[in-house]
Enzyme design. Sequence first.
Site, mmCIF file in Angstrom:
data_model
loop_
_atom_site.group_PDB
_atom_site.id
_atom_site.type_symbol
_atom_site.label_atom_id
_atom_site.label_comp_id
_atom_site.label_asym_id
_atom_site.label_seq_id
_atom_site.Cartn_x
_atom_site.Cartn_y
_atom_site.Cartn_z
ATOM 1 N N ALA A 84 -4.599 16.075 35.030
ATOM 2 C CA ALA A 84 -3.685 16.269 33.907
ATOM 3 C C ALA A 84 -2.787 15.013 33.602
ATOM 4 O O ALA A 84 -2.703 14.310 34.080
ATOM 5 C CB ALA A 84 -2.623 17.439 34.392
ATOM 6 N N THR A 131 2.640 23.956 37.306
ATOM 7 C CA THR A 131 4.143 23.511 37.408
ATOM 8 C C THR A 131 5.253 24.520 36.946
ATOM 9 O O THR A 131 4.969 25.403 36.201
ATOM 10 C CB THR A 131 4.298 22.213 36.393
ATOM 11 O OG1 THR A 131 5.690 21.915 36.397
ATOM 12 C CG2 THR A 131 4.042 22.363 35.088
ATOM 13 N N ASP A 132 6.248 24.486 37.705
ATOM 14 C CA ASP A 132 7.437 25.467 37.256
ATOM 15 C C ASP A 132 8.105 25.161 36.232
ATOM 16 O O ASP A 132 8.758 26.002 35.518
ATOM 17 C CB ASP A 132 8.558 25.334 38.623
ATOM 18 C CG ASP A 132 9.319 23.794 38.758
ATOM 19 O OD1 ASP A 132 8.653 23.112 37.984
ATOM 20 O OD2 ASP A 132 9.988 23.789 39.519
ATOM 21 N N GLU A 133 7.749 23.823 35.509
ATOM 22 C CA GLU A 133 8.275 23.704 34.298
ATOM 23 C C GLU A 133 7.915 24.622 33.060
ATOM 24 O O GLU A 133 8.512 24.691 32.063
ATOM 25 C CB GLU A 133 7.976 22.242 33.880
ATOM 26 C CG GLU A 133 8.357 21.318 35.041
ATOM 27 C CD GLU A 133 8.499 19.727 34.686
ATOM 28 O OE1 GLU A 133 8.586 19.358 33.347
ATOM 29 O OE2 GLU A 133 8.376 19.084 35.412
ATOM 30 N N TYR A 156 4.789 18.168 27.563
ATOM 31 C CA TYR A 156 4.023 18.604 28.802
ATOM 32 C C TYR A 156 3.816 19.957 29.383
ATOM 33 O O TYR A 156 3.022 20.421 29.637
ATOM 34 C CB TYR A 156 4.936 17.615 29.885
ATOM 35 C CG TYR A 156 4.407 17.850 31.470
ATOM 36 C CD1 TYR A 156 2.992 17.620 31.835
ATOM 37 C CD2 TYR A 156 5.326 18.452 32.270
ATOM 38 C CE1 TYR A 156 2.381 17.980 33.004
ATOM 39 C CE2 TYR A 156 4.802 18.771 33.450
ATOM 40 C CZ TYR A 156 3.517 18.570 33.737
ATOM 41 O OH TYR A 156 3.145 18.993 35.174
ATOM 42 N N LYS A 160 0.853 22.618 29.720
ATOM 43 C CA LYS A 160 0.604 23.209 30.995
ATOM 44 C C LYS A 160 0.730 24.680 30.883
ATOM 45 O O LYS A 160 -0.306 25.669 31.460
ATOM 46 C CB LYS A 160 1.527 22.669 32.174
ATOM 47 C CG LYS A 160 1.434 21.349 32.484
ATOM 48 C CD LYS A 160 0.065 21.064 33.151
ATOM 49 C CE LYS A 160 -0.287 21.543 34.739
ATOM 50 N NZ LYS A 160 -1.460 21.110 35.213
ATOM 51 N N ARG A 220 16.665 19.652 40.380
ATOM 52 C CA ARG A 220 15.391 19.708 40.510
ATOM 53 C C ARG A 220 15.130 20.221 42.038
ATOM 54 O O ARG A 220 15.956 19.905 42.777
ATOM 55 C CB ARG A 220 14.544 18.459 40.473
ATOM 56 C CG ARG A 220 14.537 17.782 39.093
ATOM 57 C CD ARG A 220 13.906 18.786 37.832
ATOM 58 N NE ARG A 220 13.709 18.438 36.620
ATOM 59 C CZ ARG A 220 14.403 18.566 35.598
ATOM 60 N NH1 ARG A 220 15.426 19.718 35.865
ATOM 61 N NH2 ARG A 220 14.411 18.364 34.690
HETATM 62 P P1 NAD Z 1 -0.778 12.209 38.501
HETATM 63 O O1 NAD Z 1 -0.568 11.867 37.057
HETATM 64 O O2 NAD Z 1 -0.485 11.496 39.448
HETATM 65 O O3 NAD Z 1 -2.375 12.437 38.507
HETATM 66 C C1 NAD Z 1 -3.297 12.773 37.514
HETATM 67 C C2 NAD Z 1 -4.605 12.382 37.874
HETATM 68 O O4 NAD Z 1 -5.507 13.069 36.870
HETATM 69 C C3 NAD Z 1 -4.850 10.954 37.812
HETATM 70 O O5 NAD Z 1 -5.657 10.564 38.711
HETATM 71 C C4 NAD Z 1 -5.567 10.697 36.428
HETATM 72 O O6 NAD Z 1 -6.428 9.791 36.475
HETATM 73 C C5 NAD Z 1 -6.223 12.181 36.355
HETATM 74 N N1 NAD Z 1 -6.670 12.626 34.760
HETATM 75 C C6 NAD Z 1 -5.819 12.454 33.940
HETATM 76 N N2 NAD Z 1 -6.663 12.655 32.667
HETATM 77 C C7 NAD Z 1 -7.929 13.009 33.048
HETATM 78 C C8 NAD Z 1 -8.919 13.434 32.087
HETATM 79 N N3 NAD Z 1 -8.833 13.568 31.098
HETATM 80 N N4 NAD Z 1 -9.949 13.555 33.025
HETATM 81 C C9 NAD Z 1 -10.216 13.460 34.495
HETATM 82 N N5 NAD Z 1 -9.117 12.978 34.809
HETATM 83 C C10 NAD Z 1 -7.889 13.013 34.431
HETATM 84 O O7 NAD Z 1 -0.187 13.600 38.430
HETATM 85 P P2 NAD Z 1 0.373 14.707 39.749
HETATM 86 O O8 NAD Z 1 1.629 14.338 39.803
HETATM 87 O O9 NAD Z 1 -0.759 14.250 40.848
HETATM 88 O O10 NAD Z 1 0.020 16.236 39.268
HETATM 89 C C11 NAD Z 1 -1.266 16.704 39.582
HETATM 90 C C12 NAD Z 1 -1.164 18.114 38.907
HETATM 91 O O11 NAD Z 1 -0.218 18.679 39.707
HETATM 92 C C13 NAD Z 1 -1.015 18.216 37.564
HETATM 93 O O12 NAD Z 1 -1.722 19.223 37.003
HETATM 94 C C14 NAD Z 1 0.550 18.430 37.505
HETATM 95 O O13 NAD Z 1 1.019 19.245 36.079
HETATM 96 C C15 NAD Z 1 0.533 19.407 38.605
HETATM 97 N N6 NAD Z 1 2.331 19.569 39.329
HETATM 98 C C16 NAD Z 1 2.583 18.113 39.508
HETATM 99 C C17 NAD Z 1 4.002 18.029 40.107
HETATM 100 C C18 NAD Z 1 4.843 16.985 40.345
HETATM 101 O O14 NAD Z 1 5.836 17.158 40.793
HETATM 102 N N7 NAD Z 1 4.008 15.704 40.361
HETATM 103 C C19 NAD Z 1 4.574 19.394 40.267
HETATM 104 C C20 NAD Z 1 3.792 20.615 39.942
HETATM 105 C C21 NAD Z 1 2.579 20.468 39.504
HETATM 106 P P1 TYD Z 2 10.656 13.034 36.862
HETATM 107 O O1 TYD Z 2 10.560 12.630 37.885
HETATM 108 O O2 TYD Z 2 10.153 12.636 35.216
HETATM 109 O O3 TYD Z 2 10.201 14.548 36.932
HETATM 110 P P2 TYD Z 2 10.338 16.232 36.016
HETATM 111 O O4 TYD Z 2 10.851 15.477 34.625
HETATM 112 O O5 TYD Z 2 8.819 16.559 35.973
HETATM 113 O O6 TYD Z 2 11.036 16.819 36.497
HETATM 114 O O7 TYD Z 2 12.279 13.420 36.746
HETATM 115 C C1 TYD Z 2 12.872 14.037 37.588
HETATM 116 C C2 TYD Z 2 14.445 14.099 36.986
HETATM 117 O O8 TYD Z 2 14.916 12.669 36.946
HETATM 118 C C3 TYD Z 2 14.514 14.693 35.714
HETATM 119 O O9 TYD Z 2 15.778 15.440 35.407
HETATM 120 C C4 TYD Z 2 14.627 13.711 34.872
HETATM 121 C C5 TYD Z 2 15.416 12.591 35.595
HETATM 122 N N1 TYD Z 2 15.073 10.861 35.350
HETATM 123 C C6 TYD Z 2 16.004 10.212 35.363
HETATM 124 O O10 TYD Z 2 17.460 10.418 35.269
HETATM 125 N N2 TYD Z 2 15.820 8.907 34.874
HETATM 126 C C7 TYD Z 2 14.337 8.497 35.211
HETATM 127 O O11 TYD Z 2 14.314 7.296 34.716
HETATM 128 C C8 TYD Z 2 13.511 9.362 35.168
HETATM 129 C C9 TYD Z 2 12.149 8.939 35.280
HETATM 130 C C10 TYD Z 2 13.773 10.770 35.210
#
Ligand code: NAD
Ligand code: TYD
Length: 349
Positions: A84, A131-133, A156, A160, A220
Amino acid sequence: MKKILITGGAGFIGSHVVRLFVNKYPEVEIFNLDKLTYAGNLENLSDIDSKPNYHFVKGDIVDAPFINALFEREQFDGVIHLAAESHVDRSIANPMEFIFTNVVGTVNLLNAAKSIWQGHYEGHRFYHISTDEVYGALGDTGAFKETTPYSPHSPYSASKASSDHFVRAYHDTYGLPTVISNCSNNYGPNQFPEKLIPLFINNIKHNKSLPVYGKGINVRDWLYVEDHARAIDLIFHQGKTGETYNIGGNNEWRNIDLIKKLIEIMDRKLGRPEGTSLQLITYVTDRAGHDLRYAIDATKLRTELGWEPTIKFAEGFEQTVDWYLSHEEWLNNVTSGSYQEYYHKMYGE
Ligand code: NAD
Ligand code: TYD
């Protein structure tokens, strides 16, 4: 299952899921499909990439003919879909990329799975990671349940939410054996330094300002990434088809309190007098559509499948800081793009 496709396995959460599956299930072929965008980095998997049951495929989930051919050739038994575009700020700047990858890419994968399984669904599973978002923002109290109506506010979360709806629609319409989980904010090693925690670790280290959006009062719920990976393993194997499971750390922090805690740990580790880096805090214009509070009610996952987070926040947070401080090269590589060279060296393209 003999062959499992994990998409987005070179990213933050995906790399922890791939590592867990490759090590835990040596008899299962694990295919990691990743486009290697700026967020995907094969160095995240350098410790397991020579294992015989691990296979990397570079490709784009938006490319339907490529996805169909891959599914035809490999006949995957199961799919765990994490690929994603994942950063809210980037989605505000450029929503289209999010619609292509998160919505069109997900539907391409659903179509390919439906086509190769052709109604013979026994022993197959399509697991969509969300995601919870998607649930929107909470006030001061309450927590998201699986039944909370969707109310996304950022491009975003809207993308999702849309992909979640398509996954459910393929279950309800075609009987595709799907399962979905919606998780809270993850933290831990290998997260791209544009998200709050790794960005601020890097900035504190280099004495750069810490841009706190708005008043820093957004809340968060933080979960250690390996606990998320364990939940994914459990839900993939034991979750009920057609169901959704919420995953959360029961660990809510206001951004400003989390940042102050981070500063306390960083100043100690860098040998700076206590409180030195507080002066780096800079309040900046709030993120547009900034959700005030997320909190997860993970009762269903706990009571039905027996999952609990295992890593205490104090421990996981400290370990995370240690990881980034001891992986300066990783940080430099992902920010400079030189991991692309690593890819060429490893895979010769
Ligand atoms: P990330 O951005 O670190 O990694 C995403 C990966 O997907 C990367 O390796 C990227 O190269 C690959 N990718 C992107 N576009 C692509 C495409 N078109 N084809 C193939 N591969 C592609 O993301 P993450 O934080 O590891 O999140 C992974 C999943 O978990 C996502 O679906 C996200 O919505 C979900 N998620 C993330 C969080 C969080 O806190 N990071 C929380 C809940 C859910
Ligand atoms: P982030 O790590 O982008 O995750 P998400 O938006 O998916 O929750 O941000 C976490 C929280 O931190 C969010 O409330 C936005 C805030 N934030 C800042 O205050 N400054 C920053 O530079 C970033 C990247 C996030």
